[in-house]
Enzyme design. Sequence first.
Site, PDB file in Angstrom:
ATOM      1  N   ARG A  26       8.341   6.201 -11.331  1.00 45.14           N
ATOM      2  CA  ARG A  26       7.184   6.955 -10.831  1.00 45.14           C
ATOM      3  C   ARG A  26       7.417   8.453 -10.989  1.00 45.14           C
ATOM      4  O   ARG A  26       8.500   8.949 -10.687  1.00 45.14           O
ATOM      5  CB  ARG A  26       6.945   6.617  -9.353  1.00 45.14           C
ATOM      6  CG  ARG A  26       6.660   5.134  -9.202  1.00 45.14           C
ATOM      7  CD  ARG A  26       6.199   4.764  -7.822  1.00 45.14           C
ATOM      8  NE  ARG A  26       6.035   3.312  -7.763  1.00 45.14           N
ATOM      9  CZ  ARG A  26       5.727   2.629  -6.676  1.00 45.14           C
ATOM     10  NH1 ARG A  26       5.534   3.283  -5.529  1.00 45.14           N
ATOM     11  NH2 ARG A  26       5.589   1.319  -6.709  1.00 45.14           N
ATOM     12  N   ARG A  51      13.144   8.707  -2.136  1.00 40.15           N
ATOM     13  CA  ARG A  51      12.021   8.798  -3.082  1.00 40.15           C
ATOM     14  C   ARG A  51      12.549   9.243  -4.446  1.00 40.15           C
ATOM     15  O   ARG A  51      12.890  10.396  -4.644  1.00 40.15           O
ATOM     16  CB  ARG A  51      10.984   9.801  -2.548  1.00 40.15           C
ATOM     17  CG  ARG A  51       9.685   9.861  -3.341  1.00 40.15           C
ATOM     18  CD  ARG A  51       8.684  10.816  -2.709  1.00 40.15           C
ATOM     19  NE  ARG A  51       8.363  10.445  -1.348  1.00 40.15           N
ATOM     20  CZ  ARG A  51       7.469   9.516  -0.991  1.00 40.15           C
ATOM     21  NH1 ARG A  51       6.794   8.887  -1.918  1.00 40.15           N
ATOM     22  NH2 ARG A  51       7.249   9.243   0.270  1.00 40.15           N
ATOM     23  N   GLU A 100       8.591   3.222   5.462  1.00 40.06           N
ATOM     24  CA  GLU A 100       8.096   2.124   4.631  1.00 40.06           C
ATOM     25  C   GLU A 100       9.178   1.530   3.742  1.00 40.06           C
ATOM     26  O   GLU A 100       9.898   2.240   3.044  1.00 40.06           O
ATOM     27  CB  GLU A 100       6.948   2.647   3.759  1.00 40.06           C
ATOM     28  CG  GLU A 100       6.373   1.574   2.857  1.00 40.06           C
ATOM     29  CD  GLU A 100       5.350   2.121   1.870  1.00 40.06           C
ATOM     30  OE1 GLU A 100       4.775   3.202   2.139  1.00 40.06           O
ATOM     31  OE2 GLU A 100       5.139   1.473   0.839  1.00 40.06           O
ATOM     32  N   SER A 158       5.300  -3.157   1.115  1.00 40.40           N
ATOM     33  CA  SER A 158       3.865  -3.004   1.234  1.00 40.40           C
ATOM     34  C   SER A 158       3.250  -4.282   0.669  1.00 40.40           C
ATOM     35  O   SER A 158       3.476  -4.615  -0.486  1.00 40.40           O
ATOM     36  CB  SER A 158       3.442  -1.784   0.410  1.00 40.40           C
ATOM     37  OG  SER A 158       2.133  -1.408   0.725  1.00 40.40           O
ATOM     38  N   ARG A 204      15.690   1.482  -0.734  1.00 43.32           N
ATOM     39  CA  ARG A 204      15.420   1.800   0.673  1.00 43.32           C
ATOM     40  C   ARG A 204      16.140   0.821   1.604  1.00 43.32           C
ATOM     41  O   ARG A 204      16.553   1.192   2.705  1.00 43.32           O
ATOM     42  CB  ARG A 204      13.916   1.798   0.932  1.00 43.32           C
ATOM     43  CG  ARG A 204      13.261   2.997   0.249  1.00 43.32           C
ATOM     44  CD  ARG A 204      11.803   3.169   0.600  1.00 43.32           C
ATOM     45  NE  ARG A 204      11.273   4.354  -0.088  1.00 43.32           N
ATOM     46  CZ  ARG A 204      10.024   4.787   0.040  1.00 43.32           C
ATOM     47  NH1 ARG A 204       9.167   4.129   0.824  1.00 43.32           N
ATOM     48  NH2 ARG A 204       9.625   5.870  -0.608  1.00 43.32           N
TER      49      ARG A 204
END
Length: 422
Positions: A260, A275, A347, A350, A388
């Site tokens: 990303r 991230r 988070e 999801s 994560r």
Amino acid sequence: MIDPRLLRQDIDDVARRIGRRGFELDVAWFREREDRRKTLQVETERLQSERRTMSKRIGAAKAAGEDAVPLIAAVGDLGDRLAAAKAGFEAVRAELDAWELTVPNLPNEAVPLGKDETDNVELRRWRMPPAFNFEPRNHVDLAAGLLDMEAAAKVAGARFSVLRGGLAKLHRALTQYMLDVHTAEHGYQEVYVPYVVDRAALEGTGQLPKFEADLFAISGERDQFLIPTAEVPVTNLVRDRILDGADLPLRFVAHTPCFRSEAGNYGKDTHGIFRQHQFEKVELVQIVEPDRSWQALEELTGHAETILQRLELPYRAMTLCAGDLGFAAAKTIDLEVWLPAEKRYREISSCSNFLDFQARRMMARFRSPGGKPAYVHTLNGSGLAVGRTLIAVLENYQDGAGAIGVPDVLRNYMGGQSRLEP
RNA sequence: GGAGAGGUGGCUGAGCGGUCGAAAGCGCUGGUCUUGAAAACCAGAGGAGGGCGACCUUCCCGGGGUUCGAAUCCCCGCCUCUCCGCCA
């Protein structure tokens, strides 16, 4: 993509429902194109019909040995008139098609109203955050010599990481464990898929045309991108297919890197590996019959929760509010893991139900015995984001003396090792 | 990189300028027969889209072109397979 029939029949209701996201639907724009589309399509098809009839007559005359010249003359400028009508129709059609690809999915009516993540609603919590008799350190400190951000920056730039030794092994152990649980206990088929996809695949799942800036494009003559999530190649396995209803549900699990660009997140989560431009994820994807998708969302979320529970990581489940919902989702449940150093939930998974939104873009359908083809429903969720999860294990399993306990379920994957001492 | 073959309905596969939305087989649906099923036999059904409707249009990998008319002819892509070369 929203059902075009719904758009035509009740655009005002669509606008209201989609408005819950904070998305303003340009109703007037749509009505104007739709009116023109209708007129032009009817006219174009009328001319096409005329041409067909005339051509058949010419063919019949020639077959009968008659003179076809007068008939051919009678066709006159039909071809030109048809071409003109067709050009007009196709122009509006193209405008409408392009527009429809930019309209997000309708949120489920039960999704709470809200603007952003502060309006998400807590569903449940599992385990209370652990009490430490020392000040918990963050994952960057804990990983010490085994996490090398400088080395990564040197070879690739910011937001990449190099893991070494036991840390890299723990990362791999987490991945293996997740895959094993989902395949052996939850009925998913493991798939290995391309990490590069084309534009059509990304349009199918909804990343394109609106979110190109979030992707890494491959330079060169090919129009290809690095996958931002395994959702793209895995869900697209059913693109342009009519599945046998008896084969549903399909459950796939894939472990892939995700890429990303994180454009627009420049100042956000810059410390550590939370991230990154590249991270690993074990992704769950389900292809189900429409009347089963809400139940499937609960099950899929449960599958992801199982991993957190077995790792004994405290977490909570959140129902995303309409304003925080992703483009293609009708409903999303986020799982947030407790990070002791940050003293908050973050988070880690999801899980979404897309209903037929992706299926319609992909032309992914199924047929029940004797029935007409109908769109499948698609779902996916992280089970879990590996990087994560690694952070969560480091922070939750720290012993205060600089070592990390290896979660029980990972010991076999770590060669029996019970502690990691960076 | 070089040479060749090919991409047709849910699947396999024929057709190679007009009557082709497309033979046949498999699979599917209904029926007959059967206690039930299977088999056999009979019948039926392609996908997408438009129109209030009668109906109409479109689709034979994708995009252009030739023609009154293209699954069929021409051009450009993409993909699959076979052989040779190179290579993890």
